[in-house]
Design a protein around this motif. Sequence first.
Motif, PDB file in Angstrom:
ATOM      1  N   ASP A 166       0.863  -1.155   0.149  1.00  0.00           N
ATOM      2  CA  ASP A 166       0.030   0.003   0.259  1.00  0.00           C
ATOM      3  C   ASP A 166       0.857   1.304   0.129  1.00  0.00           C
ATOM      4  N   THR A 168       0.080   4.243   0.365  1.00  0.00           N
ATOM      5  CA  THR A 168      -0.254   4.943   1.568  1.00  0.00           C
ATOM      6  C   THR A 168       0.655   4.742   2.977  1.00  0.00           C
ATOM      7  N   LYS A 169       0.996   3.520   2.935  1.00  0.00           N
ATOM      8  CA  LYS A 169       1.664   3.067   4.175  1.00  0.00           C
ATOM      9  C   LYS A 169       3.170   3.536   3.952  1.00  0.00           C
ATOM     10  N   THR A 171       4.294   6.170   2.166  1.00  0.00           N
ATOM     11  CA  THR A 171       4.381   7.488   2.537  1.00  0.00           C
ATOM     12  C   THR A 171       4.361   7.539   4.075  1.00  0.00           C
ATOM     13  N   LEU A 172       3.399   7.159   4.746  1.00  0.00           N
ATOM     14  CA  LEU A 172       3.396   7.246   6.268  1.00  0.00           C
ATOM     15  C   LEU A 172       4.819   7.127   6.852  1.00  0.00           C
ATOM     16  N   MET A 173       5.307   5.865   6.411  1.00  0.00           N
ATOM     17  CA  MET A 173       6.973   5.250   6.799  1.00  0.00           C
ATOM     18  C   MET A 173       7.800   6.638   6.474  1.00  0.00           C
ATOM     19  N   LYS A 174       7.721   7.093   5.206  1.00  0.00           N
ATOM     20  CA  LYS A 174       8.823   8.032   5.036  1.00  0.00           C
ATOM     21  C   LYS A 174       8.537   9.364   5.714  1.00  0.00           C
ATOM     22  N   ALA A 175       7.252   9.817   5.878  1.00  0.00           N
ATOM     23  CA  ALA A 175       6.963  10.952   6.540  1.00  0.00           C
ATOM     24  C   ALA A 175       7.723  10.704   7.995  1.00  0.00           C
ATOM     25  N   MET A 176       7.575   9.467   8.497  1.00  0.00           N
ATOM     26  CA  MET A 176       8.198   9.176  10.001  1.00  0.00           C
ATOM     27  C   MET A 176       9.541   9.421   9.982  1.00  0.00           C
ATOM     28  N   ALA A 178      11.620   7.152   8.018  1.00  0.00           N
ATOM     29  CA  ALA A 178      12.293   5.511   7.909  1.00  0.00           C
ATOM     30  C   ALA A 178      12.836   5.640   6.533  1.00  0.00           C
TER      31      ALA A 178
END
Lengths: 268, 240
Positions: A166, A168-169, A171-176, A178
């Motif tokens: 996914d 979205t997941k 992107t989420l990791m990148k935004a954190m 990772a």
Amino acid sequence: MKNTMNFSDEHIAYLKKLKRKKIIIFTARWVILAVILGLWELLTFYNVMDPFITSSPSRVIRTIGSLYESGELFTHVGITLGETLAGFFIAVVAGYSIAVILWSSETVRAVIEPYIVVLNSLPKIALGPLIIIWIGTDCTAIIFMTVIVAIILCIMNMLAGFLAVDPTKLTLMKAMGANRRMMLKKLVIPASMPSFMNTLKVAVGLAWIGSIMGEYIVSRAGLGYLIVYGGQIFKLDLVMTATFILCVLAGCMYGVVALIEKIVVKQF
Amino acid sequence: MLEFKNVSYSYHTKSGETAAVAGLSFRIERGRFVSVIGPSGCGKSTILSLAAGLLKPSSGEIIKGDGEFGYMLQRDALFEWRTVEQNIFLPLEIKKRNTAEMRARAVELAKKYGLGDFLKKSPSQLSGGMRQRAALIRTLAAGPEILLLDEPFSALDYQTRLEVCDDVQSIIKSEKKTALLVTHDISEAIALSDKVVVLSPRPSHVVAEHTLNFGSSPKSRRNDSRFAETFEVLRKELGI
């Protein structure tokens, strides 16, 4: 059973229907097998079919018995099973690793893609003579054949699994914050676990194709050898017996993978 | 504090260049809840990516105060193979702050906002609203100062949506965080924000800014007569 006390009649009837369906399916499976084996035995017993050509269940059992007595049974089974398992594990581990490398770089992926496509379409048996000349005639050659038959699909399946994660997941990791390594470890590998299990299942079938094909080309023992040898000396009992044992082994190996899948996928 | 100063950004594809943002300027004060609304496809998500530093502006400047960013997305993106608690710990693991103290803080936060009973459960056992709440607690776990919300309610059904967006706003307010929400939903923006920034179609720039100070909660604001007035004004500015 005490739970049924709380259920409505309708629900109990529904549960009964489910159970009945399960029993029907289970019974039908065994009945089909029994009918096939029974017909096969009867038709050969009354000489409607020539047992010399078609063999028969009783002859297969007798052949297994004599192979067992001569001590050859476990040698042949052991060799083929060993080659298949070795090839299977090498193909899965190497295939997974290559898929990880391809996942981590889009450029590498684009460079390698045509090679994968061609290798995937190439009938691996065409490499038979080369394998014999380069690697020799022992079981290493057969393991090598098993690996090249199974590995391409392992790579392609796993890569597809990795790329299907996914976005979205991601992107989420990148935004954190990772990095690629963390994304792989914490997201991509666990998220693609169902694909991995599917890959294992397909690889089981391919590993058997590879090892038997390898034994057809070059071997002095093993189930594939028995089939070729039995065919050459027109001993169809031997061919049928080896085929039968193959069916059982392949079924068991698939069963083991399916069981592992059931345990693992529960968490995903 | 977060300030966009004359920021432009263009996407490059093989077939050409698309200006998503052109000359965008606005400012968010600490502790404020600011919504950015605009017609769909006007580059709203780009603004968040620029704020988070995932994209670099083609020109212009983005000034950031102290503190980290936390991102909340359209879908909750909870990891199904982790329990709710492990999901909440994810940013701690990634930012290498996975200490007992930080974990205890995150659990405390989850309990405070009603997730206490669900910590050991799988996300699939949670309702849509609870999942979004878990996603918010995950965002808050690492202690960010500014929350970037990318239409976090758009995937929910209407009823859950009203409930969750009030819920999320009150959590953000009581944790005293700064928030930047992008949305295409006018009423959501009015109900939640201290300030609404209206964008033009692509390439987007600011058309108008409205500071809203009526009503003390999203609910009371929706019931206020000025809600409808503001709605009309924003609707006209968006050209719908």
